[in-house]
Write a protein that holds these residues in place. Structure first.
Motif, PDB file in Angstrom:
ATOM      1  N   GLU A  58       1.277  -1.109  -0.265  1.00 53.91           N
ATOM      2  CA  GLU A  58      -0.156  -0.189  -0.169  1.00 53.91           C
ATOM      3  C   GLU A  58       0.976   1.541  -0.408  1.00 53.91           C
ATOM      4  O   GLU A  58       0.300   1.624  -0.661  1.00 53.91           O
ATOM      5  N   ALA A  59       2.004   1.526   0.626  1.00 57.87           N
ATOM      6  CA  ALA A  59       2.652   2.134   0.527  1.00 57.87           C
ATOM      7  C   ALA A  59       3.521   2.824  -0.860  1.00 57.87           C
ATOM      8  O   ALA A  59       3.768   3.718  -1.209  1.00 57.87           O
ATOM      9  N   MET A  60       3.956   1.910  -1.447  1.00 56.01           N
ATOM     10  CA  MET A  60       4.652   1.499  -2.342  1.00 56.01           C
ATOM     11  C   MET A  60       4.153   2.041  -3.329  1.00 56.01           C
ATOM     12  O   MET A  60       3.848   2.991  -4.142  1.00 56.01           O
ATOM     13  N   ILE A  61       2.277   1.326  -3.643  1.00 56.54           N
ATOM     14  CA  ILE A  61       0.772   2.293  -4.027  1.00 56.54           C
ATOM     15  C   ILE A  61       1.049   3.657  -3.945  1.00 56.54           C
ATOM     16  O   ILE A  61       0.700   4.687  -5.530  1.00 56.54           O
ATOM     17  N   GLU A  62       1.484   4.167  -3.015  1.00 58.86           N
ATOM     18  CA  GLU A  62       1.521   5.827  -2.678  1.00 58.86           C
ATOM     19  C   GLU A  62       1.843   6.386  -3.306  1.00 58.86           C
ATOM     20  O   GLU A  62       1.455   7.489  -3.323  1.00 58.86           O
ATOM     21  N   THR A  63       3.110   5.595  -3.115  1.00 58.69           N
ATOM     22  CA  THR A  63       4.232   6.565  -3.185  1.00 58.69           C
ATOM     23  C   THR A  63       4.487   6.801  -4.913  1.00 58.69           C
ATOM     24  O   THR A  63       4.943   8.339  -5.336  1.00 58.69           O
ATOM     25  N   LEU A  64       3.722   5.207  -5.301  1.00 55.99           N
ATOM     26  CA  LEU A  64       4.067   5.735  -7.227  1.00 55.99           C
ATOM     27  C   LEU A  64       3.000   7.125  -7.306  1.00 55.99           C
ATOM     28  O   LEU A  64       3.746   7.475  -8.796  1.00 55.99           O
ATOM     29  N   GLN A  65       1.914   6.745  -7.033  1.00 55.41           N
ATOM     30  CA  GLN A  65       1.315   7.723  -6.781  1.00 55.41           C
ATOM     31  C   GLN A  65       1.472   9.548  -6.731  1.00 55.41           C
ATOM     32  O   GLN A  65       1.024  10.270  -8.023  1.00 55.41           O
ATOM     33  N   GLU A  66       2.334   9.421  -5.983  1.00 49.48           N
ATOM     34  CA  GLU A  66       3.020  10.617  -5.794  1.00 49.48           C
ATOM     35  C   GLU A  66       3.808  11.034  -6.321  1.00 49.48           C
ATOM     36  O   GLU A  66       4.072  12.320  -7.099  1.00 49.48           O
ATOM     37  N   PHE A  67       5.042  10.296  -6.521  1.00 48.23           N
ATOM     38  CA  PHE A  67       5.646  10.189  -8.109  1.00 48.23           C
ATOM     39  C   PHE A  67       4.766  10.434 -10.126  1.00 48.23           C
ATOM     40  O   PHE A  67       5.185  11.316 -10.300  1.00 48.23           O
ATOM     41  N   GLU A  72       3.606  14.181 -13.874  1.00 43.96           N
ATOM     42  CA  GLU A  72       2.668  14.429 -15.391  1.00 43.96           C
ATOM     43  C   GLU A  72       2.934  16.142 -14.826  1.00 43.96           C
ATOM     44  O   GLU A  72       2.663  16.833 -16.117  1.00 43.96           O
ATOM     45  N   VAL A  73       3.622  16.891 -13.620  1.00 44.70           N
ATOM     46  CA  VAL A  73       2.767  18.444 -14.121  1.00 44.70           C
ATOM     47  C   VAL A  73       4.701  18.874 -14.849  1.00 44.70           C
ATOM     48  O   VAL A  73       5.097  19.899 -14.868  1.00 44.70           O
ATOM     49  N   ASP A  74       5.817  17.675 -14.106  1.00 46.91           N
ATOM     50  CA  ASP A  74       7.073  18.262 -14.325  1.00 46.91           C
ATOM     51  C   ASP A  74       7.584  17.118 -15.858  1.00 46.91           C
ATOM     52  O   ASP A  74       9.050  16.865 -14.873  1.00 46.91           O
ATOM     53  N   SER A  75       7.455  17.357 -16.896  1.00 44.79           N
ATOM     54  CA  SER A  75       7.816  15.759 -17.787  1.00 44.79           C
ATOM     55  C   SER A  75       9.107  16.765 -18.326  1.00 44.79           C
ATOM     56  O   SER A  75       9.693  15.618 -18.648  1.00 44.79           O
ATOM     57  N   THR A  76       9.536  17.484 -18.143  1.00 43.31           N
ATOM     58  CA  THR A  76      11.178  17.667 -18.084  1.00 43.31           C
ATOM     59  C   THR A  76      11.982  16.999 -16.999  1.00 43.31           C
ATOM     60  O   THR A  76      13.050  16.688 -17.305  1.00 43.31           O
ATOM     61  N   SER A  77      11.355  16.903 -15.863  1.00 48.12           N
ATOM     62  CA  SER A  77      12.573  16.090 -15.091  1.00 48.12           C
ATOM     63  C   SER A  77      12.240  14.784 -15.374  1.00 48.12           C
ATOM     64  O   SER A  77      12.911  13.957 -14.874  1.00 48.12           O
ATOM     65  N   ALA A  78      11.173  14.316 -15.098  1.00 50.79           N
ATOM     66  CA  ALA A  78      11.165  13.345 -16.133  1.00 50.79           C
ATOM     67  C   ALA A  78      11.917  12.765 -17.441  1.00 50.79           C
ATOM     68  O   ALA A  78      12.768  11.723 -17.431  1.00 50.79           O
ATOM     69  N   ARG A  79      11.763  13.151 -18.356  1.00 48.99           N
ATOM     70  CA  ARG A  79      12.799  13.502 -19.405  1.00 48.99           C
ATOM     71  C   ARG A  79      13.864  13.338 -18.739  1.00 48.99           C
ATOM     72  O   ARG A  79      14.608  12.411 -19.319  1.00 48.99           O
ATOM     73  N   ALA A  94       5.970   5.949 -22.398  1.00 47.47           N
ATOM     74  CA  ALA A  94       5.951   7.411 -21.538  1.00 47.47           C
ATOM     75  C   ALA A  94       7.454   8.012 -21.149  1.00 47.47           C
ATOM     76  O   ALA A  94       7.023   7.177 -19.558  1.00 47.47           O
ATOM     77  N   PRO A  95       7.679   8.819 -20.413  1.00 49.04           N
ATOM     78  CA  PRO A  95       8.440   9.062 -19.834  1.00 49.04           C
ATOM     79  C   PRO A  95       8.047   9.671 -18.224  1.00 49.04           C
ATOM     80  O   PRO A  95       8.729   8.972 -16.774  1.00 49.04           O
ATOM     81  N   GLU A  96       7.533   9.786 -18.538  1.00 47.41           N
ATOM     82  CA  GLU A  96       6.324  10.656 -16.787  1.00 47.41           C
ATOM     83  C   GLU A  96       6.444   9.121 -15.794  1.00 47.41           C
ATOM     84  O   GLU A  96       6.684   9.160 -14.969  1.00 47.41           O
ATOM     85  N   GLU A  97       5.827   8.175 -16.922  1.00 45.56           N
ATOM     86  CA  GLU A  97       4.764   7.275 -15.873  1.00 45.56           C
ATOM     87  C   GLU A  97       7.154   5.854 -16.018  1.00 45.56           C
ATOM     88  O   GLU A  97       7.110   5.693 -14.857  1.00 45.56           O
ATOM     89  N   VAL A  98       7.951   5.791 -16.984  1.00 43.29           N
ATOM     90  CA  VAL A  98       9.397   5.682 -16.183  1.00 43.29           C
ATOM     91  C   VAL A  98      10.004   5.942 -14.876  1.00 43.29           C
ATOM     92  O   VAL A  98      10.724   5.958 -14.319  1.00 43.29           O
ATOM     93  N   ALA A  99       9.526   7.766 -15.387  1.00 42.73           N
ATOM     94  CA  ALA A  99       9.722   8.175 -13.934  1.00 42.73           C
ATOM     95  C   ALA A  99       9.350   7.722 -13.104  1.00 42.73           C
ATOM     96  O   ALA A  99      10.238   7.681 -11.825  1.00 42.73           O
ATOM     97  N   ALA A 100       8.658   7.420 -12.299  1.00 42.44           N
ATOM     98  CA  ALA A 100       8.109   7.652 -11.315  1.00 42.44           C
ATOM     99  C   ALA A 100       8.527   5.436 -11.083  1.00 42.44           C
ATOM    100  O   ALA A 100       8.269   5.717  -9.629  1.00 42.44           O
TER     101      ALA A 100
END
Length: 118
Positions: A58-67, A72-79, A94-100
């Motif tokens: 549960e903590a991992m899922i919650e942390t994943l959602q935060e990432f 999602e709002v900072d795609s430059t950081s994700a890339r 998607a770089p945002e998903e891979v980054a999270a």
């Protein structure tokens, strides 16, 4: 004697090779299944050789959602994050998903469960 020093944590979180390893692992986890619960289970088992407790999952899922929200709002950081290292980047993901997922993998790889073996 078992120790975890601040220096060890800095290396595990920031060294380009560890970030690259986390990203490649994240890509493998993403491609393995499309269910977050299954991905979390696979990630934890792959890195620790044990099953995650319900609380850890549960903590991992919650942390994943935060990432995810962060990237999602900072795609430059994700890339920027997914471009670290020498391993080829899977351009189909998607770089945002891979980054999270990279951040979550990095957290698991840096945990006592993954680095301390009794």
């Amino acid at each position: 004697m078992v120790t975890n020093t601040p220096l060890q944590a800095l290396v595990l979180w920031n060294d380009p090779q560890f970030v690259d390893a986390a990203r490649v692992t994240a890509e493998r986890i993403i491609l393995a299944t499309d269910q977050d619960e299954e991905r979390v289970d696979l990630l934890f088992r792959s890195c620790t050789s044990s099953e995650p407790s319900t609380g850890i999952s549960e903590a991992m899922i919650e942390t994943l959602q935060e990432f995810r929200s962060r990237f999602e709002v900072d795609s430059t950081s994700a890339r920027n994050l997914v471009s670290i290292g020498e391993a080829p980047v899977n351009e189909e993901l998607a770089p945002e998903e891979v980054a999270a997922w990279t951040m979550l993998v990095n957290a698991v790889l840096s945990s006592d469960a993954a680095i301390v073996k009794d």
